[in-house]
Scaffold this active site. Sequence first.
Site, PDB file in Angstrom:
ATOM      1  N   ASP A  70       0.838  -1.205   0.000  1.00  0.00           N
ATOM      2  CA  ASP A  70       0.000   0.000   0.000  1.00  0.00           C
ATOM      3  C   ASP A  70       0.872   1.255   0.000  1.00  0.00           C
ATOM      4  O   ASP A  70       2.015   1.237   0.464  1.00  0.00           O
ATOM      5  CB  ASP A  70      -0.982   0.005   1.175  1.00  0.00           C
ATOM      6  CG  ASP A  70      -0.293   0.028   2.534  1.00  0.00           C
ATOM      7  OD1 ASP A  70       0.694  -0.698   2.716  1.00  0.00           O
ATOM      8  OD2 ASP A  70      -0.745   0.790   3.421  1.00  0.00           O
ATOM      9  N   GLU A 134       0.023  -0.774   5.847  1.00  0.00           N
ATOM     10  CA  GLU A 134       1.089  -0.167   6.651  1.00  0.00           C
ATOM     11  C   GLU A 134       0.948   1.340   6.713  1.00  0.00           C
ATOM     12  O   GLU A 134       1.207   1.955   7.740  1.00  0.00           O
ATOM     13  CB  GLU A 134       2.456  -0.541   6.062  1.00  0.00           C
ATOM     14  CG  GLU A 134       3.626  -0.318   7.022  1.00  0.00           C
ATOM     15  CD  GLU A 134       4.219   1.083   6.967  1.00  0.00           C
ATOM     16  OE1 GLU A 134       5.027   1.426   7.842  1.00  0.00           O
ATOM     17  OE2 GLU A 134       3.873   1.852   6.038  1.00  0.00           O
TER      18      GLU A 134
END
Length: 382
Positions: A70, A134
């Site tokens: 991500d 994250e």
Amino acid sequence: MAALDPVALTQDLIRRPSVTPADEGAMDLVQATLEDLGFSCRRMKFGEIENLYARYGTSRPNLCFAGHTDVVPVGDARAWSREAFAAEIVDGVLIGRGAVDMKSAIAAAAAAAGQAIARGEVAGSLSFLITGDEEGAATHGTKLVVEALQAEGEVIDHCVVGEPTSAETFGDMVKIGRRGSINTWITVDGRQGHVAYPQRAANPIPPLIELLHRLQSHVLDEGYTGFQPSNLEVTTVDVGNGATNVIPAQARARLNIRFNPAHTGAELAAWIAREAETVGRDFSGTITVEPVISGEAFLTEPGAFTEVVAAAVEDVAGAPPELSTTGGTSDARFIRALCPVVELGLVGKTMHAVDERAPVEEIVKLQAVYERLIARYFATFG
């Protein structure tokens, strides 16, 4: 099988605009890549977040590479010199969101793993722990994967997280620990009234100011071996009072403490609560404190593992890296519950910035470092 090209794989990953919590096929690409190398892959989806645990081999030691697919939002797309998810290479530099943080590291680690497998250097197991959560709340990513692996009895002996750790030049820094982080929301509820009749009101602003002063004036510590001093920063103070003649009913603030191993999150939360209780004794309203501990401080003690990592960097970069504990938090704070962990990646100057970019040459160098790390690791621990 042809060797993986880490630059081409990074480009393919960037072209999947996986802004948290979106995945856009990024995890499918990582899985397919690792399966082609012979890894056994498990998707571990929590909520809407895609996670992956992959392993090559069944014996110990198990060396894990961890990271996240991500990325943060682009921001003002018009400010970019190239489309943020086009992954164009301009004058030898790859431009795109995730180029540094940290799709390049995932690609470099996969390419390195492929070379190590082809050369028969894996005297144990290699694994990958990849999350799609994250950059966001980090509640449905690595934290839950680690808990699931612990419950199953999965053993990871050492881990390398591919966060961009280099400060000025490639390979100049490796992270061997991080400070912890605690966010705290403070709400003071008083009683609204007219400024000319303060006896009829309870102004929430003075107790909030007093509490913040008590917290900020306290010296948390003078530092800890290998760590800088802990620091408390007030990040917001909000009243929202648009009138000049009204005592407001509520005042709010938020603060963050980055702390070294001299403290735990629970101890700091208890200290803040005690200070709030002291201030509230002479106040007719209420003071509410809501702490959220996002990570504890940790340190991977220098030893055989950090020596392997540092030597691998020196093999490629020509000089040993600084072993540092500076910077923010990462998913290493969760992985430390499984095993010793270090962070090693590209130069981080453009992470989260407009025109995030990585020199192609340095992505190739990162693969080389990871290759040397794998070879040295199994020669030492295998």
